[in-house]
Design an enzyme around this catalytic site. Structure first.
Site, mmCIF file in Angstrom:
data_model
loop_
_atom_site.group_PDB
_atom_site.id
_atom_site.type_symbol
_atom_site.label_atom_id
_atom_site.label_comp_id
_atom_site.label_asym_id
_atom_site.label_seq_id
_atom_site.Cartn_x
_atom_site.Cartn_y
_atom_site.Cartn_z
ATOM 1 C CE1 TYR A 94 0.374 1.849 4.287
ATOM 2 C CE2 TYR A 94 0.779 -0.504 4.561
ATOM 3 C CZ TYR A 94 0.859 0.795 5.035
ATOM 4 O OH TYR A 94 1.445 1.049 6.253
ATOM 5 C CB CYS A 95 1.431 4.121 -1.783
ATOM 6 S SG CYS A 95 0.210 4.203 -3.119
ATOM 7 C CD1 TRP A 96 -2.478 10.001 -0.469
ATOM 8 C CD2 TRP A 96 -2.061 9.667 1.696
ATOM 9 N NE1 TRP A 96 -3.304 10.841 0.250
ATOM 10 C CE2 TRP A 96 -3.066 10.656 1.584
ATOM 11 C CE3 TRP A 96 -1.641 9.280 2.965
ATOM 12 C CZ2 TRP A 96 -3.641 11.258 2.698
ATOM 13 C CZ3 TRP A 96 -2.220 9.887 4.076
ATOM 14 C CH2 TRP A 96 -3.201 10.870 3.929
#
Length: 353
Positions: A94-96
């Site tokens: 995951y990222c932002w």
């Protein structure tokens, strides 16, 4: 492939081999999914550089620079972290917001043959669920508060409970703060507000709502972090077990429990300084003299008698909830274990009635 969640429990139930946060180290330090590791595809300085070019120069140039940096960083992670992963390896990335950063790493890992999935909506989706649980929803757990004047060993008693029918959440441990003017721990900083809330949501999600949950009676602020609204509302309405112990036992306990502070005269003097304006010059002078002469149990007793006990009495007067008293004779390690058993029994009784 994307992985969508509708509750915080969905992530643990999915059984991923790793949860990988590909955001920058500073983003990860502020907060992250419980158990996540940080393998950034762009480091802080790199992310800032790409963002500056994107805004001030050219979107295309920013994308070219970013792609090269991401490719090199992912290659470094493959050599350093992923090299020994088996073919069945299944990480959640995951990222932002589940966009380019997480998909860039996932694409490369999938091309290698691993079963990488991307969290749909990224960290924002996770954070939205944490906020919903701690800010918007009614608290689902049966809280019982452990109350009592300073020095009653409340935290140690909670940590000594071994009853399988009683659950414990150590709020001060999660906040990394003692919840009083004595403050935090030496060389240990408090978590960010978001990280504190992540820890709370993670722990409560794993608990059984049908069993009582013991927490220490706190104010709405523990050091610099706030108890989130849903939890705070539940704490205000929860039944309480109120401990009472002799002043000399409490003083002995405090000098043991706060050994890091009493061993540091400058820190102890700074704590006394913070109480200026609340007490007379003569009272403060007496406390300083006790500290300087090494009469630490006498100092602890004086602080409790002249400052903390009165403050706790005023605070308790605001609460109109069911309270069960428990007298404590001794607060040595064996006494704490004995009290822990009594507290657990009372917690079961209170929540059954």
């Amino acid at each position: 492939m994307t992985f969508s969640i509708s509750s915080l429990a969905d992530i643990a139930a999915a059984g991923f081999d790793d949860i990988i946060d590909v955001r920058s180290p500073s983003e990860f330090a502020e907060d992250h999914l419980p158990g996540a590791i940080n393998l950034p595809v762009l480091r802080d300085a790199q992310r800032a550089e790409v963002g500056t070019i994107y805004v001030q120069n050219s979107r295309l140039e920013a994308r070219k620079l970013g792609a090269g940096l991401v490719a090199r960083n992912v290659a470094d992670h493959i050599d350093a972290y992923f090299a020994d992963k088996p073919g069945s390896y299944r990480p959640l990335i995951y990222c932002w917001r589940g966009g380019q950063r997480s998909n860039s790493m996932a694409l490369i890992l999938k091309q290698i043959g691993w079963r990488a999935e991307v969290l749909e909506g990224g960290y924002r989706t996770y954070r939205r669920l944490v906020s919903q649980m701690l800010y918007d929803a009614d608290f689902a757990w049966k809280l019982v508060l452990l109350d009592g004047n300073t020095g009653c060993a409340k935290t140690d008693i909670l940590n000594a409970i071994e009853d399988p029918e009683v659950q414990v959440v150590d709020l001060e441990g999660l906040a990394r703060h003692r919840g009083s003017v004595f403050g935090g721990f030496v060389d240990v900083s408090q978590p960010s507000q978001k990280a504190f809330e992540s820890a709370l949501s993670h722990i409560f999600t794993a608990l059984d709502p049908a069993k009582p949950v013991l927490v220490e009676a706190e104010s709405s602020k523990i050091g610099q972090v706030l108890v989130p609204p849903s939890l705070w509302k539940a704490m205000q309405a929860a039944p309480r077990i109120h401990l009472s112990a002799p002043l000399d036992e409490r003083a002995k306990y405090l000098t043991r429990a706060y050994s890091d502070i009493v061993a540091d005269p400058a820190r102890l003097d700074n704590i006394i300084d913070r109480l200026q304006g609340l007490h007379s010059h003569e009272v403060l002078k007496n406390w300083r003299e006790l500290a300087a002469s090494g009469e630490l149990e006498a100092l602890a007793a004086a602080l409790m008698q002249d400052h903390y006990d009165a403050a706790y009495s005023r605070q308790r007067a605001r609460h109109d909830v069911k309270t069960v008293g428990l007298a404590v004779r001794r607060l040595d390690p064996a006494g704490i274990v004995e009290v822990a058993g009594s507290v657990a029994s009372l917690a079961r009784e209170i929540t059954r009635s």
